[in-house]
Design an enzyme around this catalytic site. Sequence first.
Site, PDB file in Angstrom:
ATOM      1  N   ALA A 221      70.400 -12.611 240.898  1.00  0.00           N
ATOM      2  CA  ALA A 221      71.324 -13.240 241.852  1.00  0.00           C
ATOM      3  C   ALA A 221      70.750 -13.126 243.262  1.00  0.00           C
ATOM      4  O   ALA A 221      71.396 -12.615 244.169  1.00  0.00           O
ATOM      5  CB  ALA A 221      72.693 -12.567 241.765  1.00  0.00           C
ATOM      6  N   GLY A 222      69.520 -13.590 243.433  1.00  0.00           N
ATOM      7  CA  GLY A 222      68.858 -13.477 244.731  1.00  0.00           C
ATOM      8  C   GLY A 222      68.885 -14.768 245.525  1.00  0.00           C
ATOM      9  O   GLY A 222      69.792 -15.595 245.363  1.00  0.00           O
ATOM     10  N   TYR A 223      67.887 -14.941 246.377  1.00  0.00           N
ATOM     11  CA  TYR A 223      67.800 -16.115 247.256  1.00  0.00           C
ATOM     12  C   TYR A 223      67.680 -17.410 246.468  1.00  0.00           C
ATOM     13  O   TYR A 223      68.054 -18.474 246.950  1.00  0.00           O
ATOM     14  CB  TYR A 223      66.589 -15.980 248.187  1.00  0.00           C
ATOM     15  CG  TYR A 223      66.815 -14.988 249.290  1.00  0.00           C
ATOM     16  CD1 TYR A 223      67.346 -15.394 250.510  1.00  0.00           C
ATOM     17  CD2 TYR A 223      66.529 -13.637 249.117  1.00  0.00           C
ATOM     18  CE1 TYR A 223      67.576 -14.492 251.526  1.00  0.00           C
ATOM     19  CE2 TYR A 223      66.748 -12.722 250.131  1.00  0.00           C
ATOM     20  CZ  TYR A 223      67.277 -13.157 251.335  1.00  0.00           C
ATOM     21  OH  TYR A 223      67.512 -12.256 252.341  1.00  0.00           O
TER      22      TYR A 223
ATOM     23  N   PRO B  12      57.095  -9.864 242.635  1.00  0.00           N
ATOM     24  CA  PRO B  12      56.303  -9.502 243.820  1.00  0.00           C
ATOM     25  C   PRO B  12      54.831  -9.251 243.494  1.00  0.00           C
ATOM     26  O   PRO B  12      54.434  -9.298 242.327  1.00  0.00           O
ATOM     27  CB  PRO B  12      56.974  -8.202 244.277  1.00  0.00           C
ATOM     28  CG  PRO B  12      57.604  -7.633 243.058  1.00  0.00           C
ATOM     29  CD  PRO B  12      57.978  -8.790 242.186  1.00  0.00           C
TER      30      PRO B  12
ATOM     31  N   LYS C 139      53.591 -25.207 240.960  1.00  0.00           N
ATOM     32  CA  LYS C 139      54.342 -24.410 241.929  1.00  0.00           C
ATOM     33  C   LYS C 139      53.377 -23.620 242.823  1.00  0.00           C
ATOM     34  O   LYS C 139      53.502 -23.627 244.054  1.00  0.00           O
ATOM     35  CB  LYS C 139      55.294 -23.461 241.185  1.00  0.00           C
ATOM     36  CG  LYS C 139      56.006 -22.471 242.066  1.00  0.00           C
ATOM     37  CD  LYS C 139      56.944 -23.121 243.065  1.00  0.00           C
ATOM     38  CE  LYS C 139      57.337 -22.174 244.161  1.00  0.00           C
ATOM     39  NZ  LYS C 139      58.164 -22.765 245.194  1.00  0.00           N
TER      40      LYS C 139
ATOM     41  N   LEU D  72      50.858 -26.075 251.158  1.00  0.00           N
ATOM     42  CA  LEU D  72      51.705 -25.965 252.359  1.00  0.00           C
ATOM     43  C   LEU D  72      51.159 -24.903 253.309  1.00  0.00           C
ATOM     44  O   LEU D  72      51.024 -25.131 254.516  1.00  0.00           O
ATOM     45  CB  LEU D  72      53.145 -25.611 251.959  1.00  0.00           C
ATOM     46  CG  LEU D  72      53.948 -26.724 251.288  1.00  0.00           C
ATOM     47  CD1 LEU D  72      55.240 -26.176 250.686  1.00  0.00           C
ATOM     48  CD2 LEU D  72      54.268 -27.835 252.284  1.00  0.00           C
TER      49      LEU D  72
ATOM     50  N   CYS E  74      57.076 -15.909 249.764  1.00  0.00           N
ATOM     51  CA  CYS E  74      56.351 -16.720 248.782  1.00  0.00           C
ATOM     52  C   CYS E  74      54.889 -17.012 249.096  1.00  0.00           C
ATOM     53  O   CYS E  74      54.028 -16.816 248.239  1.00  0.00           O
ATOM     54  CB  CYS E  74      57.084 -18.045 248.586  1.00  0.00           C
ATOM     55  SG  CYS E  74      58.717 -17.811 247.889  1.00  0.00           S
TER      56      CYS E  74
END
Length: 480
Positions: free
Chosen positions: A9-11, A89, A216, A223, A272
């Site tokens: 239930a994170g970002y 991570p 991904k 980017l 990220c």
Amino acid sequence: MVKICCIGAGYVGGPTMAVIALKCPEIQVAVVDISVPRISAWNSDTLPIYEPGLDEVVKKCRGKNLFFSSDVEKHVSEADIVFVSVNTPTKTQGLGAGKAADLTYWESAARMIADVSKSSKIVVEKSTVPVKTAEAIEKILTHNSKGINFQILSNPEFLAEGTAIQDLFEPDRVLIGGRETPEGQKAIKALRDVYAHWVPMDRIICTNLWSAELSKLAANAFLAQRISSVNAMSALCEATGADVSQVSHAVGKDTRIGPKFLNASVGFGGSCFQKDILNLVYICECNGLPEVANYWKQVIKVNDYQKTRFVNRIVSSMFNTVSGKKIAILGFAFKKDTGDTRETPAIDVCKGLLGDKAMLSIYDPQVSEEQIQRDLSMNKFDWDHPVHLQPTSPSSMKQVSVVWDAYAATKDAHGICILTEWDEFKTLDYQKIYDNMQKPAFVFDGRNIVDVAKLREIGFIVYSIGKPLDEWLKDMPAVA
Ligand SMILES: NC(=O)c1ccc[n+]([C@@H]2O[C@H](COP(=O)([O-])OP(=O)(O)OC[C@H]3O[C@@H](n4cnc5c(N)ncnc54)[C@H](O)[C@@H]3O)[C@@H](O)[C@H]2O)c1
Ligand SMILES: O=c1ccn([C@@H]2O[C@H](COP(=O)(O)OP(=O)(O)O[C@H]3O[C@H](CO)[C@@H](O)[C@H](O)[C@H]3O)[C@@H](O)[C@H]2O)c(=O)[nH]1
């Protein structure tokens, strides 16, 4: 009724599931997490993350078809589709430390799914994972599955923090990768049907598993590479008198290049970019591709160079020492409109200044004192982990004070560093700030948001990344 469960239930898990619940009223969505405080916050009036528009979406669905629970096993066992959105991570120890993704959380979630499942399920990789992770997950699930059928899909998330709700409402694309078998294709269709409630079909891209996983990592690498490219140019702009904003504008007008993601800055942050590029580098090395690995490594190196360069500019401008001087830090989050500080460039800049014995007075509208103290005392990569999984906060640093107002932060300061582009920093009363500072008064703008000419008129010595240099700075070394 289709039942979805999301582990984590994170970002990503919170906002993504809230939007699925809003757009698909006939689907029941449960978001589960091992952290009881995090789940309690999702069930309260103060959500655990700050994200514009999120409160509204959650309030519309919570208790109807959106539930937050710490009863992980119950909701997983009941679900038809299980999203896994746990943190991945960078590994801090062992093989691949400092580069490879730490899949401990992912693996324990997969083992738990295998243990508690009594019916067939689609398991969706929502977390960003190394290419080929689905193969490992498949093995864990099928070796424990008691004959239950699991289909693995890769459905990476592309939302950016601060604009998550907008990004989820109108995604550039939704990517779904699956096995090229009839069962795999059926699973892809089931997930596509969920997104088709609000995403146009031509924006839902279906691929094989490995393409989805790698896309991904590739998207984040591309980017970040743009930012390192423009940041590298910013150093050359300062050396030549060119203005990086003018260069970005001119370059971005080429439709083949495009205008977005060309803002020079003190460096990119966030949970990220660095993590995913390091992961990509590790995968390239493991696949015997050192030239490709080195190419992407350079994106991180330029980012580190940009942060070091910024600190060195500050120290060299202020008579080669900031020892005992009060420096105001405006902004600590890795970008505006979020309270997230993971990998924020502010950590490296503050640590650099603290190394030269500066006294820091920090203000960020969304970051708590506890979080700032924790970030500044933590080892690299530890801050990639969720707060509740981090080591307990060490005693606070005496050189650091955290205040709740930009004017308090800047009072009696020798210099100001702008490290996050919060809108409120654009409209501060800089004359008032100048009057209350030590002289000469310096502004180091790491986000290019201040009106340089206006501030110089007030009397400030201004350094703004990639902009023509102040007379004061002209003959000083860029990297001291
Ligand atoms: N943050 C972003 O903007 C973003 C965007 C796209 C993709 N991603 C990727 O999505 C993933 C999640 O990122 P995040 O920012 O939401 O992380 P996060 O740290 O905010 O949330 C992850 C949650 O998973 C929980 N968790 C860990 N192991 C668990 C387990 N076994 N069972 C139940 N809960 C468990 C943790 O307690 C934590 O609350 C990462 O792989 C990340 O790279 C993040
Ligand atoms: O022109 C720019 C654009 C961004 N940044 C910085 O880059 C970092 C990352 O910004 P952004 O990408 O907007 O935020 P994230 O939430 O980290 O989102 C990225 O990382 C997510 C996690 O993988 C992806 O889902 C998103 O697509 C990707 O944009 C921040 O420090 C920004 O300040 C710049 O310095 N210059």
